[in-house]
Design an enzyme around this catalytic site. Structure first.
Site, PDB file in Angstrom:
ATOM      1  N   SER A 192      11.331 -12.521  -6.436  1.00 33.43           N
ATOM      2  CA  SER A 192      12.598 -12.107  -6.942  1.00 33.43           C
ATOM      3  C   SER A 192      13.703 -12.818  -6.230  1.00 33.43           C
ATOM      4  O   SER A 192      13.496 -13.125  -4.821  1.00 33.43           O
ATOM      5  CB  SER A 192      12.634 -10.548  -6.835  1.00 33.43           C
ATOM      6  OG  SER A 192      14.251 -10.253  -7.090  1.00 33.43           O
ATOM      7  N   CYS A 217       0.830  -1.201  -0.052  1.00 34.83           N
ATOM      8  CA  CYS A 217       0.088  -0.071   0.089  1.00 34.83           C
ATOM      9  C   CYS A 217       0.844   1.299   0.090  1.00 34.83           C
ATOM     10  O   CYS A 217       2.108   1.115  -0.163  1.00 34.83           O
ATOM     11  CB  CYS A 217      -0.803  -0.121   1.330  1.00 34.83           C
ATOM     12  SG  CYS A 217      -1.780  -1.626   1.414  1.00 34.83           S
TER      13      CYS A 217
END
Length: 634
Positions: free
Chosen positions: A391, A2
């Protein structure tokens, strides 16, 4: 994942509602799914909705314009866990006395929630945010020791009249703040602070100097005067009674904990168990997940192990079909075929990238020395409906994948005897000229010479305004009181503090969130990091084999071609693009930079003549940064 924003007034109840609205709206890309606000004043807490709020069961924030508030919180939400309206923020506990705005993910929230239930806490949602606020209510600052995740959050405690702000251990999620005698302003981006209209952006010359030297300003510094970043593993407490602000550190990367009793088998088992647990945590999601996978070991291993738990995982690979020196797509396809992965391949298109080139620079919020492939990958993730992506970042830093680790013995010999370089093969002569490591007295100085874009002398010739010596900047910031078992351990420590904590995290958070995508990093789990520092160096750099222990695990899952492939890294053909497709764009911006009075024109021309693409691009991105943040703030 967010965006959070806050304004705290130090002088009564300032009329800053327009400021918090503008700050929050600037974070829409970080949270397009929901919007919310609270204002705290002598009248108590007032809750408001915005144009993008899912539920509109209170008043619109525009109805509060002109009102005063001691504390204003704004929030934008990218829904990942608990997609219902019950996860709306700002969120209060059941007593309505504690209010939180939370950016990030708490991966072990289910375990903590079970413990809190046993202590009598009641929950109304399935969100990790509610766990955060109840954990703070139960344990205070000590709750941070229990959290496994990435986060930046603020909690308003109306009982004690304080605001508590914290950032995760590695600094994966950003938190910037500005403070003067009237306000304390914080947010997920510098742009948000500028949008408050309570701060006028100016150049921080020390931060910009560091940016040129180390590719990013070293936290807590930024390139903006008086705007600081909360350091990883730190928290702030703002006392609303006396307006005092205190900062403390709750976690540090551990050193001198190598367990020399570990056998290779036990060390491998320790790492493998940590890796599996970390990956499983990062597969918790109520939305679709993807995984970035080049042809290298780290991202391939993460992708394969994650896909074993989640077979429908989308594997995202970036190809450079016209540039063999950067292309790892064949190795990535080999891994995908071996495990029947759901792979999607995108060829990097400079023409498509060119159309968004300014946006790709602006999202970093400070100059950047290269064009990041992560921008292209993040757009690829969003296009393929992957709200979350894994990742492989962290493997090289923890286990010695970079060339600098291999050259540690060379530096240690040179430190003892500078004449040793005279006996080196011709291949090492460039070290003497380019890195000057023979003259480096300390590891911090050696690291600074190795991880640099411009040397101080070059920056001094370029900058008219300032002259700074950064020789010991990293040492003073990160390791003035640290002791290390060996040089390898120290190098890993510096890499996590400087390269990961500043350079990589800033770039990756900026690019992923530019497309409303959440990046997750299994190799940067703090428990895995602590276990990695327990593993003796001899299992990381074994004779001439770098990342030895990680490769031993990878052998179970990846082909020999992938494991033995020379390291390329996730790079783009910047040199070619600078000399061809981007030539006119670069020329125009360099001309604009020369017309400014803050840089030496002769020094700029010398850099252009040198044809060093990273230095040229540093100048180009500096001009674009100046245009968008200093000349006419966004």
């Amino acid at each position: 994942m967010c965006g959070i924003a806050g304004i705290i007034s130090f002088q009564n109840q300032a009329r800053n509602v327009d400021g918090i609205i503008q700050m929050t709206q600037s974070l829409k890309h970080r949270g397009p799914n929901d919007e919310g606000y609270i204002l705290y004043s002598d009248e108590g807490i007032q809750h408001y909705f915005g144009d993008d709020s899912i539920e509109k069961d209170s008043k619109h924030i525009n109805t509060a314009l002109g009102k005063g508030a001691k504390v204003s919180f704004g929030f934008r939400q990218l829904k990942i866990i608990d997609l219902s309206s019950k996860s709306h923020q700002p969120m209060a506990d059941n007593s309505q006395k504690y209010w939180v705005i939370f950016n990030g993910e708490l991966y072990n929230y289910k375990e903590i929630k079970t413990e809190l239930k046993g202590l009598g806490h009641h929950f109304f949602s399935n969100s990790d945010t509610e766990v955060v606020i109840n954990a703070y209510k139960e344990w205070g600052t000590n709750a941070l020791q229990r959290f496994n995740g990435m986060f930046a959050f603020a909690i308003l405690n109306t009982v004690d009249k304080t605001v508590f702000i914290a950032r995760d251990r590695i600094g994966i999620k950003p938190l910037y703040f500005y403070q003067n005698e009237r306000f304390f302003i914080f947010g997920s981006s510098v742009k948000a602070i500028i949008k408050s209209k309570l701060y006028q952006p100016e150049i921080n010359w020390e931060g910009l100097w560091q940016n040129f030297r180390f590719t990013t300003a070293q936290r807590p510094h930024t390139v903006f005067q008086d705007i600081l970043a909360l350091e990883p593993g730190h928290h702030l407490l703002i006392n609303l009674n006396d307006n005092s602000v205190s900062k403390n550190q709750y976690w540090e990367i551990p050193t001198q904990i190598q367990d020399f009793s570990l056998s290779e088998e036990k060390a491998t088992q320790l790492l493998e168990e940590s890796l599996h647990k970390s990956i499983n945590y990062r597969l918790i999601s109520d939305v679709e997940i993807g995984s970035f996978m080049s042809g290298g070991i780290d991202s391939s291993l993460i992708s394969v192990l994650a896909a074993k738990q989640k077979p429908d995982l989308k594997i995202l690979t970036l190809a450079f079909n016209n540039f063999k020196e950067f292309n790892e797509v064949n190795q990535a396809k080999e891994t995908a075929n071996l495990h029947q992965l759901n792979q999607i391949v995108l060829n990097a298109d400079v023409n498509k990238f060119y159309r968004n080139i300014e946006d790709s620079i602006i999202c970093y919020e400070e100059p950047y020395h290269t064009i990041s492939a992560n921008y292209l990958l993040s757009e690829m993730a969003a296009t393929n409906n992957c709200t979350v992506v894994l990742s492989g970042l962290g493997g090289d830093e923890l286990f010695g994948g970079y060339d600098v680790y291999r050259k540690i013995p060379l530096w240690e010999k040179l430190k003892k005897n500078k004449n040793f370089i005279d006996f080196l093969p011709e291949i090492h002569q460039k070290i003497k000229k380019g890195k000057a490591i023979a003259n480096c007295k300390t590891l911090g100085e050696y690291y600074s010479h190795y991880y640099t874009n411009f040397q101080d002398k070059e920056i001094n010739n370029l900058f008219i305004e300032k002259s700074i010596d950064t020789t010991y900047t990293l040492e003073n910031l990160y390791a003035s009181k640290k002791q290390f078992t060996d040089t390898f351990e120290a190098m890993s420590f510096y890499n996590l503090k400087s390269y990961i904590g500043n350079h990589q995290m800033r770039a990756l958070d900026s690019t992923t969130m530019a497309f409303s995508v959440e990046g997750r990093f299994p190799l940067l789990d703090h428990n895995l990091i602590e276990n990695a520092f327990r593993i003796p160096t001899k299992f990381k750099l074994k004779e001439t084999t770098q990342k030895y222990i990680l490769k031993e695990i990878a052998k179970k899952h990846l082909s020999k071609n992938v494991i033995q492939m020379p390291k390329k890294g996730l790079s783009i053909p910047l040199k070619n693009w600078v000399e061809t497709s981007l030539k006119d764009f670069i020329s125009d911006n360099l001309q604009s930079l020369e017309n400014r009075t803050i840089f030496n024109k002769k020094a700029i021309r010398n850099i252009i003549t040198s044809k060093n693409e990273s230095k040229i691009w540093q100048l180009v991105s500096t001009e674009i940064w100046l245009q968008n943040f200093i000349d006419k703030p966004l």
